[in-house]
Design a protein around this motif. Structure first.
Motif, PDB file in Angstrom:
ATOM      1  N   SER A   6       0.807  -1.221   0.000  1.00 18.62           N
ATOM      2  CA  SER A   6       0.000   0.000   0.000  1.00 18.62           C
ATOM      3  C   SER A   6       0.842   1.273   0.000  1.00 18.62           C
ATOM      4  O   SER A   6       0.331   2.343  -0.294  1.00 18.62           O
ATOM      5  N   TYR A  31      -3.200   7.907  -3.969  1.00 16.58           N
ATOM      6  CA  TYR A  31      -3.296   6.496  -3.576  1.00 16.58           C
ATOM      7  C   TYR A  31      -2.213   5.710  -4.307  1.00 16.58           C
ATOM      8  O   TYR A  31      -2.440   5.221  -5.409  1.00 16.58           O
ATOM      9  N   ASP A  33      -1.106   2.825  -3.653  1.00 22.62           N
ATOM     10  CA  ASP A  33      -1.297   1.397  -3.410  1.00 22.62           C
ATOM     11  C   ASP A  33      -1.139   0.558  -4.675  1.00 22.62           C
ATOM     12  O   ASP A  33      -1.680   0.884  -5.721  1.00 22.62           O
ATOM     13  N   ILE A  35      -2.595  -2.282  -5.866  1.00 19.04           N
ATOM     14  CA  ILE A  35      -3.743  -3.166  -5.674  1.00 19.04           C
ATOM     15  C   ILE A  35      -3.745  -4.289  -6.706  1.00 19.04           C
ATOM     16  O   ILE A  35      -3.944  -5.448  -6.381  1.00 19.04           O
TER      17      ILE A  35
END
Length: 193
Positions: A6, A31, A33, A35
């Motif tokens: 993350s 963000y 991150d 994912i």
């Protein structure tokens, strides 16, 4: 084996021992991150993307990007014959030459939600939007062949659609399973009665 975190870092691990081989900072923006899973390429590189941005091709020897595209990732890309189909967190599907980063086309779902993992079918690329509907995109042209329209019941699609022959199966975020029958090339599939 690659794993993302993350904080925007990706780590390469030895498959047998789990020992860390190297790390690299990839994710940027609000963000960072990682994912979407990293996608190792047969030639030895790895495709990695942060949620906000960027999408990069990392050379494992140098741990630096060979190419970079300013697009985020929420779901895995797929690789077909050296062409990467990247489902963007911005609602856009991109066809990218995996080795060079050359953008062949960008298809815009017209939604703001991240796209799910695309599925290659004989009819095109089936991809869902997390806040809209399911679409079939022409592989060569990057144009919409059709979109699923069942009214106001749609709550988006995050699950990867299934394909069996000419039939498609898609599970919506609202828990409804749609079976699209007889999707021959050039036709829009019909919902069963």
């Amino acid at each position: 084996m690659y794993t993302g975190f993350s904080d925007g870092f990706v780590a390469a691990l030895d498959r047998k021992t789990g020992t860390e081989q190297w790390t690299a900072s990839v994710g940027e923006g609000t963000y960072p991150d990682l994912i979407a899973p990293a996608l190792p390429l047969p030639a030895g590189g790895v495709i990695v993307g942060g949620y906000t941005e960027p999408l990069v091709y990392l050379d494992p020897a140098t741990r630096s990007p060979s190419w970079r595209i300013e697009a985020g990732s929420a779901a895995p890309s797929i690789l077909v014959d050296e062409m990467l189909y990247h489902p963007g967190a911005d609602g856009k599907l991109r066809a990218i030459a995996a080795r060079t980063g050359e953008l062949k086309w960008t298809w815009d779902s017209g939604t703001s939600g991240p796209l799910g993992k695309p599925t290659l079918t004989p009819q095109g690329i089936l991809v869902g939007s997390s806040d809209s509907t399911m679409f079939l995109v022409d592989v060569a042209l990057g144009t919409t062949r059709w979109k699923l329209d069942v009214g106001v019941d749609l709550t988006g699609f995050v699950s990867t659609p299934g394909v069996e022959g000419a039939d498609f199966y898609a599970l919506s975020n609202g828990g409804k399973l749609y079976a699209l029958r007889g999707a021959a090339p050039g036709t829009k599939p019909a919902l069963p009665d």
